[in-house]
Design a protein around this motif. Structure first.
Motif, PDB file in Angstrom:
ATOM      1  N   GLY A  22     -13.361  92.730  -1.728  1.00 39.81           N
ATOM      2  CA  GLY A  22     -14.675  92.245  -1.315  1.00 39.81           C
ATOM      3  C   GLY A  22     -15.687  92.344  -2.437  1.00 39.81           C
ATOM      4  O   GLY A  22     -15.341  92.283  -3.613  1.00 39.81           O
ATOM      5  N   PRO A  23     -16.947  92.536  -2.067  1.00 40.19           N
ATOM      6  CA  PRO A  23     -18.026  92.509  -3.063  1.00 40.19           C
ATOM      7  C   PRO A  23     -18.179  93.824  -3.830  1.00 40.19           C
ATOM      8  O   PRO A  23     -18.971  94.683  -3.479  1.00 40.19           O
ATOM      9  CB  PRO A  23     -19.272  92.215  -2.231  1.00 40.19           C
ATOM     10  N   GLY A  24     -17.398  94.017  -4.858  1.00 41.38           N
ATOM     11  CA  GLY A  24     -17.554  95.184  -5.715  1.00 41.38           C
ATOM     12  C   GLY A  24     -16.757  96.400  -5.264  1.00 41.38           C
ATOM     13  O   GLY A  24     -16.115  96.409  -4.228  1.00 41.38           O
ATOM     14  N   THR A  25     -16.827  97.445  -6.070  1.00 39.97           N
ATOM     15  CA  THR A  25     -16.095  98.676  -5.808  1.00 39.97           C
ATOM     16  C   THR A  25     -16.793  99.478  -4.725  1.00 39.97           C
ATOM     17  O   THR A  25     -18.007  99.630  -4.745  1.00 39.97           O
ATOM     18  CB  THR A  25     -16.000  99.509  -7.092  1.00 39.97           C
ATOM     19  N   ARG A  26     -15.985 100.011  -3.790  1.00 38.47           N
ATOM     20  CA  ARG A  26     -16.523 100.791  -2.671  1.00 38.47           C
ATOM     21  C   ARG A  26     -15.622 101.975  -2.386  1.00 38.47           C
ATOM     22  O   ARG A  26     -14.434 101.946  -2.664  1.00 38.47           O
ATOM     23  CB  ARG A  26     -16.605  99.953  -1.411  1.00 38.47           C
ATOM     24  N   GLU A  27     -16.204 102.996  -1.772  1.00 34.70           N
ATOM     25  CA  GLU A  27     -15.444 104.132  -1.273  1.00 34.70           C
ATOM     26  C   GLU A  27     -15.699 104.206   0.217  1.00 34.70           C
ATOM     27  O   GLU A  27     -16.822 104.447   0.649  1.00 34.70           O
ATOM     28  CB  GLU A  27     -15.872 105.426  -1.951  1.00 34.70           C
ATOM     29  N   GLU A  28     -14.665 103.973   1.025  1.00 33.68           N
ATOM     30  CA  GLU A  28     -14.862 103.935   2.469  1.00 33.68           C
ATOM     31  C   GLU A  28     -13.557 104.200   3.210  1.00 33.68           C
ATOM     32  O   GLU A  28     -12.507 104.388   2.597  1.00 33.68           O
ATOM     33  CB  GLU A  28     -15.441 102.594   2.896  1.00 33.68           C
ATOM     34  N   ASN A  29     -13.636 104.197   4.537  1.00 35.21           N
ATOM     35  CA  ASN A  29     -12.471 104.415   5.393  1.00 35.21           C
ATOM     36  C   ASN A  29     -11.632 103.147   5.385  1.00 35.21           C
ATOM     37  O   ASN A  29     -11.671 102.343   6.300  1.00 35.21           O
ATOM     38  CB  ASN A  29     -12.924 104.768   6.808  1.00 35.21           C
ATOM     39  N   PHE A  30     -10.863 102.981   4.353  1.00 32.42           N
ATOM     40  CA  PHE A  30     -10.126 101.748   4.113  1.00 32.42           C
ATOM     41  C   PHE A  30      -8.711 101.795   4.680  1.00 32.42           C
ATOM     42  O   PHE A  30      -8.118 100.768   4.958  1.00 32.42           O
ATOM     43  CB  PHE A  30     -10.085 101.500   2.602  1.00 32.42           C
ATOM     44  N   LEU A  31      -8.157 102.994   4.876  1.00 28.92           N
ATOM     45  CA  LEU A  31      -6.770 103.107   5.346  1.00 28.92           C
ATOM     46  C   LEU A  31      -6.579 102.543   6.739  1.00 28.92           C
ATOM     47  O   LEU A  31      -5.526 102.019   7.066  1.00 28.92           O
ATOM     48  CB  LEU A  31      -6.324 104.569   5.309  1.00 28.92           C
ATOM     49  N   ALA A  32      -7.589 102.653   7.586  1.00 25.26           N
ATOM     50  CA  ALA A  32      -7.473 102.162   8.957  1.00 25.26           C
ATOM     51  C   ALA A  32      -7.785 100.673   9.071  1.00 25.26           C
ATOM     52  O   ALA A  32      -7.563 100.078  10.113  1.00 25.26           O
ATOM     53  CB  ALA A  32      -8.412 102.954   9.859  1.00 25.26           C
ATOM     54  N   ALA A  33      -8.266 100.056   8.014  1.00 26.21           N
ATOM     55  CA  ALA A  33      -8.695  98.661   8.077  1.00 26.21           C
ATOM     56  C   ALA A  33      -7.535  97.666   7.991  1.00 26.21           C
ATOM     57  O   ALA A  33      -7.643  96.555   8.494  1.00 26.21           O
ATOM     58  CB  ALA A  33      -9.695  98.374   6.960  1.00 26.21           C
ATOM     59  N   TYR A  34      -6.436  98.052   7.367  1.00 25.07           N
ATOM     60  CA  TYR A  34      -5.303  97.156   7.156  1.00 25.07           C
ATOM     61  C   TYR A  34      -4.004  97.879   7.498  1.00 25.07           C
ATOM     62  O   TYR A  34      -3.930  99.102   7.389  1.00 25.07           O
ATOM     63  CB  TYR A  34      -5.250  96.689   5.694  1.00 25.07           C
ATOM     64  N   PRO A  35      -2.953  97.155   7.871  1.00 23.71           N
ATOM     65  CA  PRO A  35      -1.672  97.815   8.153  1.00 23.71           C
ATOM     66  C   PRO A  35      -1.074  98.422   6.886  1.00 23.71           C
ATOM     67  O   PRO A  35      -1.187  97.846   5.799  1.00 23.71           O
ATOM     68  CB  PRO A  35      -0.786  96.695   8.688  1.00 23.71           C
ATOM     69  N   GLN A  36      -0.449  99.576   7.021  1.00 25.19           N
ATOM     70  CA  GLN A  36       0.176 100.229   5.881  1.00 25.19           C
ATOM     71  C   GLN A  36       1.497  99.548   5.581  1.00 25.19           C
ATOM     72  O   GLN A  36       2.339  99.383   6.466  1.00 25.19           O
ATOM     73  CB  GLN A  36       0.405 101.700   6.188  1.00 25.19           C
ATOM     74  N   THR A  37       1.708  99.143   4.335  1.00 24.41           N
ATOM     75  CA  THR A  37       2.927  98.430   3.960  1.00 24.41           C
ATOM     76  C   THR A  37       3.827  99.250   3.051  1.00 24.41           C
ATOM     77  O   THR A  37       4.937  98.841   2.751  1.00 24.41           O
ATOM     78  CB  THR A  37       2.589  97.109   3.246  1.00 24.41           C
ATOM     79  N   GLY A  38       3.358 100.398   2.589  1.00 21.02           N
ATOM     80  CA  GLY A  38       4.181 101.234   1.720  1.00 21.02           C
ATOM     81  C   GLY A  38       3.454 102.507   1.361  1.00 21.02           C
ATOM     82  O   GLY A  38       2.275 102.679   1.658  1.00 21.02           O
ATOM     83  N   HIS A  39       4.178 103.414   0.738  1.00 23.76           N
ATOM     84  CA  HIS A  39       3.614 104.677   0.294  1.00 23.76           C
ATOM     85  C   HIS A  39       4.156 104.910  -1.106  1.00 23.76           C
ATOM     86  O   HIS A  39       5.358 105.028  -1.299  1.00 23.76           O
ATOM     87  CB  HIS A  39       4.054 105.798   1.234  1.00 23.76           C
TER      88      HIS A  39
END
Length: 46
Positions: A22-39
Protein backbone atom coordinates in the motif's frame (compact mmCIF):
# COMPACT_ATOMS: atom_id res chain seq x y z
CA UNK A 1 5.73 -10.00 2.90
CA UNK A 2 7.11 -8.17 5.89
CA UNK A 3 9.47 -8.14 8.85
CA UNK A 4 8.19 -9.27 12.23
CA UNK A 5 8.55 -6.52 14.84
CA UNK A 6 9.19 -6.80 18.57
CA UNK A 7 6.10 -4.67 19.33
CA UNK A 8 2.64 -5.95 20.22
CA UNK A 9 -0.75 -4.82 18.95
CA UNK A 10 -2.28 -2.70 21.72
CA UNK A 11 -4.43 -4.78 24.07
CA UNK A 12 -3.47 -8.12 22.50
CA UNK A 13 -0.65 -10.65 22.47
CA UNK A 14 -0.24 -10.37 18.67
CA UNK A 15 2.93 -8.99 17.18
CA UNK A 16 3.08 -6.26 14.55
CA UNK A 17 4.70 -6.54 11.13
CA UNK A 18 6.66 -3.91 9.21
CA UNK A 19 5.60 -3.99 5.57
CA UNK A 20 5.33 -1.82 2.46
CA UNK A 21 2.01 -3.03 1.04
CA UNK A 22 0.00 0.00 0.00
CA UNK A 23 1.00 3.62 0.54
CA UNK A 24 4.46 3.47 2.08
CA UNK A 25 6.09 1.55 4.91
CA UNK A 26 3.89 0.75 7.91
CA UNK A 27 4.02 -1.20 11.15
CA UNK A 28 0.66 -2.75 11.96
CA UNK A 29 -1.35 -5.91 12.70
CA UNK A 30 -0.64 -7.34 9.28
CA UNK A 31 -0.60 -11.08 10.08
CA UNK A 32 -4.37 -11.26 10.48
CA UNK A 33 -5.06 -9.30 7.29
CA UNK A 34 -4.05 -12.01 4.79
CA UNK A 35 -3.98 -15.83 4.81
CA UNK A 36 -0.67 -17.35 5.89
CA UNK A 37 1.01 -19.13 2.98
CA UNK A 38 4.30 -20.15 4.58
CA UNK A 39 6.71 -19.77 7.45
CA UNK A 40 10.28 -18.85 6.64
CA UNK A 41 13.36 -18.11 8.71
CA UNK A 42 16.58 -16.65 7.36
CA UNK A 43 19.83 -17.72 8.94
CA UNK A 44 23.49 -17.18 8.30
CA UNK A 45 25.51 -14.15 7.33
CA UNK A 46 24.40 -11.99 4.43
Amino acid sequence: MGIVSDRLVAGTARITVIHNVGPGTREENFLAAYPQTGHFRLSGVF
